[in-house]
Design a protein around this motif. Structure first.
Motif, PDB file in Angstrom:
ATOM      1  N   VAL A  21       0.843  -1.197   0.000  1.00 29.78           N
ATOM      2  CA  VAL A  21       0.000   0.000   0.000  1.00 29.78           C
ATOM      3  C   VAL A  21       0.876   1.243   0.000  1.00 29.78           C
ATOM      4  CG1 VAL A  21      -1.621   1.340   1.417  1.00 29.78           C
ATOM      5  CG2 VAL A  21      -1.939  -1.124   1.132  1.00 29.78           C
ATOM      6  N   LEU A  23       0.544   5.519   0.725  1.00 26.17           N
ATOM      7  CA  LEU A  23      -0.249   6.625   1.262  1.00 26.17           C
ATOM      8  C   LEU A  23       0.332   7.932   0.741  1.00 26.17           C
ATOM      9  CD1 LEU A  23      -2.336   7.912   3.213  1.00 26.17           C
ATOM     10  CD2 LEU A  23      -0.587   7.759   5.007  1.00 26.17           C
ATOM     11  N   VAL A  60      -3.842   5.221  -1.137  1.00 28.44           N
ATOM     12  CA  VAL A  60      -4.766   6.079  -0.397  1.00 28.44           C
ATOM     13  C   VAL A  60      -4.273   7.513  -0.542  1.00 28.44           C
ATOM     14  CG1 VAL A  60      -5.691   6.704   1.873  1.00 28.44           C
ATOM     15  CG2 VAL A  60      -5.423   4.292   1.245  1.00 28.44           C
ATOM     16  N   LEU A 199      -6.923   2.769   4.906  1.00 25.07           N
ATOM     17  CA  LEU A 199      -5.739   1.920   4.758  1.00 25.07           C
ATOM     18  C   LEU A 199      -6.086   0.452   4.907  1.00 25.07           C
ATOM     19  CD1 LEU A 199      -3.121   4.065   6.697  1.00 25.07           C
ATOM     20  CD2 LEU A 199      -3.106   3.570   4.242  1.00 25.07           C
ATOM     21  N   ASP A 200      -7.027   0.137   5.805  1.00 26.20           N
ATOM     22  CA  ASP A 200      -7.449  -1.252   5.953  1.00 26.20           C
ATOM     23  C   ASP A 200      -8.060  -1.772   4.653  1.00 26.20           C
ATOM     24  OD1 ASP A 200      -8.137  -3.672   7.651  1.00 26.20           O
ATOM     25  OD2 ASP A 200     -10.150  -3.068   7.038  1.00 26.20           O
ATOM     26  N   HIS A 203      -5.339  -2.404   2.167  1.00 23.74           N
ATOM     27  CA  HIS A 203      -4.654  -3.669   2.421  1.00 23.74           C
ATOM     28  C   HIS A 203      -5.497  -4.866   1.961  1.00 23.74           C
ATOM     29  CE1 HIS A 203      -1.982  -1.359   5.226  1.00 23.74           C
ATOM     30  NE2 HIS A 203      -1.111  -2.150   4.644  1.00 23.74           N
TER      31      HIS A 203
END
Length: 264
Positions: A21, A23, A60, A199-200, A203
């Motif tokens: 991921v 960010l 994200v 973020l979850d 993932h």
């Protein structure tokens, strides 16, 4: 979670990566993340790099401070910064090419104000989560501009033409609850939980097979801009080519993993 953190454009954009991921954090909190040319350039470069990065499957995008983004930096614009030069707006401009060309799903985590150009950047994401405190507005008409990053076409398709007209004609603000009810955002989160929930989900996306994930994103986004009939033909052509060439030997194990996840 993140094993790599990089500050770009003198810290105006913070890029963190780890566990499949990335960010991206707009980091001009004192100006409510107004979009300077250097910030936009950094965002374009980051999206292009992450699109090709095999260690990243989902992105994200959010803002630091009290805003996602209030849009183009009007002070910089008044000084003649070149953002409005011919060709920079529309799908052929660098900003929208970076979003539209990014293979990886982009989740917008709207943490505060998403206004005008910032609203357009949010709409360029694949889907949105919003904090309870999020506030949206299209003030193009009030400041004397017209949209150039897709708002006038995407917003009516998401919330309906009459509601989109009201939003853009009045320039009035509306909150996260209305945005969710109208289908603009997928989920409203508490301010403290917004980033963690986005973020979850990123993932979870990162557990999918990359090639299939990226192909599905491309088909959905391209089909959304076409007629249903043409889009179905496109899907059929691509699915025939893709599905006839895959290795099915690992599917049983992946199915078992999915069943275990569903039981949880």
């Amino acid at each position: 979670m993140f094993n790599r953190v990089e500050e770009i454009a003198d810290g105006q954009l913070i890029v963190s990566q780890g566990e499949g991921v990335a960010l991206l954090e707009l980091n001009r909190p004192d100006s409510f993340n107004a979009l300077s040319v250097s910030l936009l350039d950094a965002l374009v470069a980051a999206l292009s790099t992450l699109s090709e990065d095999p260690t990243v499957s989902a992105i994200v995008l959010t803002g630091r401070g009290k805003a996602f983004s209030v849009g183009v930096d009007l002070k910089e614009l008044a000084s003649g910064n070149g953002l409005m030069e011919s060709g920079e707006l529309g799908p052929g401009g660098s900003v929208m090419r970076a979003f539209n060309g990014c293979q990886k799903p982009i989740i917008g985590a709207v943490n505060g104000f998403a206004v005008t150009g910032g609203f357009e950047i949010a709409l360029a994401c694949d889907f949105l989560y919003a904090a309870e405190s999020a506030r949206f507005a299209d003030t193009h008409a009030r400041v004397g501009l017209i949209p150039g990053w897709g708002l006038s076409q995407k917003l009516p398709r998401l919330v309906g033409i009459n509601r989109a007209r009201e939003i853009s004609f009045t320039g009035n603000y509306f909150g996260a609850a209305d945005a969710e009810a109208w289908g603009l955002v997928n989920r409203v989160c508490s301010d403290n939980d917004l980033l963690a929930e986005a973020l979850d989900t990123a993932h979870q996306i990162a557990t999918a097979l990359p090639e299939a994930l990226f192909a599905i994103k491309a088909m959905m986004n391209e089909g959304w801009e076409d007629t249903l009939g043409h889009a179905l033909v496109m899907e059929g052509e691509r699915s025939n080519a893709y599905n006839s060439s895959i290795d099915v030997s690992g599917m049983a194990e992946r199915l078992s993993t999915l069943k275990a996840r569903a039981r949880k």
